[in-house]
Design an enzyme around this catalytic site. Structure first.
Site, PDB file in Angstrom:
ATOM      1  N   ASN A   1      11.061  -0.604   0.562  1.00 17.02           N
ATOM      2  CA  ASN A   1       9.686  -1.100   0.653  1.00 17.02           C
ATOM      3  C   ASN A   1       9.280  -1.381   2.099  1.00 17.02           C
ATOM      4  O   ASN A   1      10.055  -1.943   2.869  1.00 17.02           O
ATOM      5  CB  ASN A   1       9.539  -2.397  -0.163  1.00 17.02           C
ATOM      6  CG  ASN A   1       9.623  -2.176  -1.659  1.00 17.02           C
ATOM      7  OD1 ASN A   1      10.576  -1.574  -2.146  1.00 17.02           O
ATOM      8  ND2 ASN A   1       8.637  -2.655  -2.390  1.00 17.02           N
TER       9      ASN A   1
ATOM     10  N   ARG B   1       0.277  13.036  -7.551  1.00 15.68           N
ATOM     11  CA  ARG B   1      -0.554  12.528  -8.666  1.00 15.68           C
ATOM     12  C   ARG B   1      -0.960  11.099  -8.372  1.00 15.68           C
ATOM     13  O   ARG B   1      -0.414  10.463  -7.474  1.00 15.68           O
ATOM     14  CB  ARG B   1       0.243  12.569  -9.990  1.00 15.68           C
ATOM     15  CG  ARG B   1       1.482  11.662  -9.960  1.00 15.68           C
ATOM     16  CD  ARG B   1       2.217  11.612 -11.298  1.00 15.68           C
ATOM     17  NE  ARG B   1       3.463  10.840 -11.173  1.00 15.68           N
ATOM     18  CZ  ARG B   1       3.546   9.524 -11.400  1.00 15.68           C
ATOM     19  NH1 ARG B   1       2.477   8.834 -11.747  1.00 15.68           N
ATOM     20  NH2 ARG B   1       4.701   8.907 -11.259  1.00 15.68           N
TER      21      ARG B   1
ATOM     22  N   PHE C   1       2.230   3.471 -18.325  1.00 13.78           N
ATOM     23  CA  PHE C   1       3.036   4.175 -19.326  1.00 13.78           C
ATOM     24  C   PHE C   1       3.307   3.241 -20.495  1.00 13.78           C
ATOM     25  O   PHE C   1       3.218   2.029 -20.375  1.00 13.78           O
ATOM     26  CB  PHE C   1       4.366   4.637 -18.712  1.00 13.78           C
ATOM     27  CG  PHE C   1       4.186   5.631 -17.599  1.00 13.78           C
ATOM     28  CD1 PHE C   1       4.045   6.983 -17.872  1.00 13.78           C
ATOM     29  CD2 PHE C   1       4.129   5.207 -16.277  1.00 13.78           C
ATOM     30  CE1 PHE C   1       3.860   7.894 -16.836  1.00 13.78           C
ATOM     31  CE2 PHE C   1       3.942   6.109 -15.239  1.00 13.78           C
ATOM     32  CZ  PHE C   1       3.806   7.465 -15.528  1.00 13.78           C
TER      33      PHE C   1
ATOM     34  N   GLU D   1       6.389   2.216  -1.210  1.00 13.15           N
ATOM     35  CA  GLU D   1       7.831   2.262  -1.493  1.00 13.15           C
ATOM     36  C   GLU D   1       8.327   3.699  -1.414  1.00 13.15           C
ATOM     37  O   GLU D   1       7.741   4.573  -2.033  1.00 13.15           O
ATOM     38  CB  GLU D   1       8.131   1.799  -2.909  1.00 13.15           C
ATOM     39  CG  GLU D   1       7.428   0.575  -3.372  1.00 13.15           C
ATOM     40  CD  GLU D   1       7.755   0.285  -4.834  1.00 13.15           C
ATOM     41  OE1 GLU D   1       8.811   0.725  -5.333  1.00 13.15           O
ATOM     42  OE2 GLU D   1       6.940  -0.377  -5.474  1.00 13.15           O
TER      43      GLU D   1
HETATM   44  N1  RBF Z   1       4.775   2.633 -10.818  1.00 10.25           N
HETATM   45  C1  RBF Z   1       3.786   2.676 -11.728  1.00 10.25           C
HETATM   46  O1  RBF Z   1       3.384   1.646 -12.243  1.00 10.25           O
HETATM   47  N2  RBF Z   1       3.203   3.856 -12.093  1.00 10.25           N
HETATM   48  C2  RBF Z   1       3.593   5.044 -11.567  1.00 10.25           C
HETATM   49  O2  RBF Z   1       3.025   6.088 -11.924  1.00 10.25           O
HETATM   50  C3  RBF Z   1       4.652   5.032 -10.610  1.00 10.25           C
HETATM   51  N3  RBF Z   1       5.106   6.185 -10.060  1.00 10.25           N
HETATM   52  C4  RBF Z   1       6.125   6.145  -9.143  1.00 10.25           C
HETATM   53  C5  RBF Z   1       6.587   7.338  -8.618  1.00 10.25           C
HETATM   54  C6  RBF Z   1       7.625   7.346  -7.686  1.00 10.25           C
HETATM   55  C7  RBF Z   1       8.115   8.652  -7.136  1.00 10.25           C
HETATM   56  C8  RBF Z   1       8.212   6.107  -7.276  1.00 10.25           C
HETATM   57  C9  RBF Z   1       9.319   6.082  -6.276  1.00 10.25           C
HETATM   58  C10 RBF Z   1       7.735   4.916  -7.811  1.00 10.25           C
HETATM   59  C11 RBF Z   1       6.691   4.914  -8.747  1.00 10.25           C
HETATM   60  N4  RBF Z   1       6.215   3.745  -9.314  1.00 10.25           N
HETATM   61  C12 RBF Z   1       5.217   3.776 -10.238  1.00 10.25           C
HETATM   62  C13 RBF Z   1       6.668   2.452  -8.798  1.00 10.25           C
HETATM   63  C14 RBF Z   1       7.788   1.813  -9.595  1.00 10.25           C
HETATM   64  O3  RBF Z   1       7.218   1.087 -10.643  1.00 10.25           O
HETATM   65  C15 RBF Z   1       8.525   0.895  -8.612  1.00 10.25           C
HETATM   66  O4  RBF Z   1       9.209   1.682  -7.678  1.00 10.25           O
HETATM   67  C16 RBF Z   1       9.469  -0.049  -9.283  1.00 10.25           C
HETATM   68  O5  RBF Z   1       8.734  -0.922 -10.068  1.00 10.25           O
HETATM   69  C17 RBF Z   1      10.276  -0.838  -8.270  1.00 10.25           C
HETATM   70  O6  RBF Z   1       9.486  -1.572  -7.396  1.00 10.25           O
HETATM   71  P1  ADP Z   2      13.635  -3.950  -3.606  1.00 13.54           P
HETATM   72  O1  ADP Z   2      12.827  -4.520  -4.737  1.00 13.54           O
HETATM   73  O2  ADP Z   2      14.186  -4.993  -2.692  1.00 13.54           O
HETATM   74  O3  ADP Z   2      12.897  -2.874  -2.859  1.00 13.54           O
HETATM   75  P2  ADP Z   2      15.189  -1.814  -4.872  1.00 13.54           P
HETATM   76  O4  ADP Z   2      15.939  -1.979  -6.150  1.00 13.54           O
HETATM   77  O5  ADP Z   2      13.949  -0.979  -4.873  1.00 13.54           O
HETATM   78  O6  ADP Z   2      14.917  -3.274  -4.306  1.00 13.54           O
HETATM   79  O7  ADP Z   2      16.250  -1.216  -3.847  1.00 13.54           O
HETATM   80  C1  ADP Z   2      15.801  -0.854  -2.577  1.00 13.54           C
HETATM   81  C2  ADP Z   2      16.885  -0.843  -1.527  1.00 13.54           C
HETATM   82  O8  ADP Z   2      17.973   0.002  -1.913  1.00 13.54           O
HETATM   83  C3  ADP Z   2      16.352  -0.251  -0.243  1.00 13.54           C
HETATM   84  O9  ADP Z   2      15.706  -1.232   0.557  1.00 13.54           O
HETATM   85  C4  ADP Z   2      17.620   0.314   0.408  1.00 13.54           C
HETATM   86  O10 ADP Z   2      18.209  -0.690   1.218  1.00 13.54           O
HETATM   87  C5  ADP Z   2      18.536   0.635  -0.770  1.00 13.54           C
HETATM   88  N1  ADP Z   2      18.660   2.058  -1.116  1.00 13.54           N
HETATM   89  C6  ADP Z   2      19.833   2.650  -1.482  1.00 13.54           C
HETATM   90  N2  ADP Z   2      19.672   3.951  -1.745  1.00 13.54           N
HETATM   91  C7  ADP Z   2      18.350   4.234  -1.554  1.00 13.54           C
HETATM   92  C8  ADP Z   2      17.580   5.443  -1.659  1.00 13.54           C
HETATM   93  N3  ADP Z   2      18.138   6.614  -2.025  1.00 13.54           N
HETATM   94  N4  ADP Z   2      16.251   5.366  -1.374  1.00 13.54           N
HETATM   95  C9  ADP Z   2      15.696   4.196  -1.017  1.00 13.54           C
HETATM   96  N5  ADP Z   2      16.376   3.025  -0.903  1.00 13.54           N
HETATM   97  C10 ADP Z   2      17.694   3.024  -1.149  1.00 13.54           C
HETATM   98 MG    MG Z   3      11.914  -1.231  -3.790  1.00 13.16          MG
END
Ligand code: RBF
Ligand code: ADP
Ligand code: MG
Length: 154
Positions: A29, A106, A111, A81
């Site tokens: 993030n 997109r 969902f 993120e």
């Molecule tokens: N969150 C949503 O609420 N709707 C989405 O369509 C959605 N698409 C995502 C697509 C990608 C490639 C990624 C990496 C994240 C997406 N997320 C989406 C965010 C997801 O909910 C979030 O990464 C987790 O909740 C962790 O913070």
């Molecule tokens: P947060 O809610 O703190 O962002 P996440 O569960 O999304 O927690 O995990 C994110 C952390 O995981 C990143 O900040 C990074 O340090 C680590 N990480 C490990 N592998 C990956 C990856 N392939 N892509 C992104 N972050 C990764």
């Molecule tokens: Mg994260």
């Protein structure tokens, strides 16, 4: 319509805690400062793909980035993120992430279930991998990603 590519850099901070890792898809993030001040105004919420680097170093890494309010979780704050398309043994909080977003996939969606969200993200990952290997591979040499001059960092 989409002002692409756009570029961002910033420190990797703690996210919402509920964690992409829970979904099997960790996301690095960006800070609120970057979200509020560095994203071009013309960039709409949604899912983007492109190239990333950590600490200005090679290799260029494939990534997919979500920009928006995560409607599935009804976040009240916008987030940016980045999921990097490779496995890391260690977390990299505090490191400098740079991204060049080159394509739009997109809009963010809501969902019925977490399984559907995961399915959509996995599809985004495959679309990104393919696009980055085929039409968008040249962007991995974008100057923004690397501190080539500073050999102490390579
Ligand atoms: N969150 C949503 O609420 N709707 C989405 O369509 C959605 N698409 C995502 C697509 C990608 C490639 C990624 C990496 C994240 C997406 N997320 C989406 C965010 C997801 O909910 C979030 O990464 C987790 O909740 C962790 O913070
Ligand atoms: P947060 O809610 O703190 O962002 P996440 O569960 O999304 O927690 O995990 C994110 C952390 O995981 C990143 O900040 C990074 O340090 C680590 N990480 C490990 N592998 C990956 C990856 N392939 N892509 C992104 N972050 C990764
Ligand atoms: Mg994260």
């Amino acid at each position: 319509m989409h002002d692409l590519p756009f570029r961002l850099k910033g420190e990797v901070v703690k996210g919402f805690g509920r964690g992409g890792k829970e979904l099997g898809i960790p996301t690095a993030n960006f800070s609120d400062y970057v979200v509020d001040n560095c994203l071009p105004k013309s960039i709409q919420q949604g899912i983007y793909f492109g190239w990333a680097s950590l600490n200005g170093k090679r290799p260029p890494l494939k990534m997919v980035t979500s920009v928006g309010w995560n409607p599935f979780y009804q976040n009240t704050k916008r987030s940016i993120e980045t999921h990097i398309l490779q496995h890391f043994e260690e977390d990299f909080y505090g490191e400098e992430l740079r991204i060049v977003c080159v394509g739009y996939i997109r809009d963010e969606a809501d969902f019925e279930s977490v399984e559907e969200l995961i399915g959509a993200i996995q599809k985004d990952i495959e679309v990104s991998r393919k696009a980055l290997e085929e039409n968008f591979s040249h962007f991995k040499e974008d100057n923004f990603l690397f501190d080539e001059g500073d050999t102490s960092r390579n």
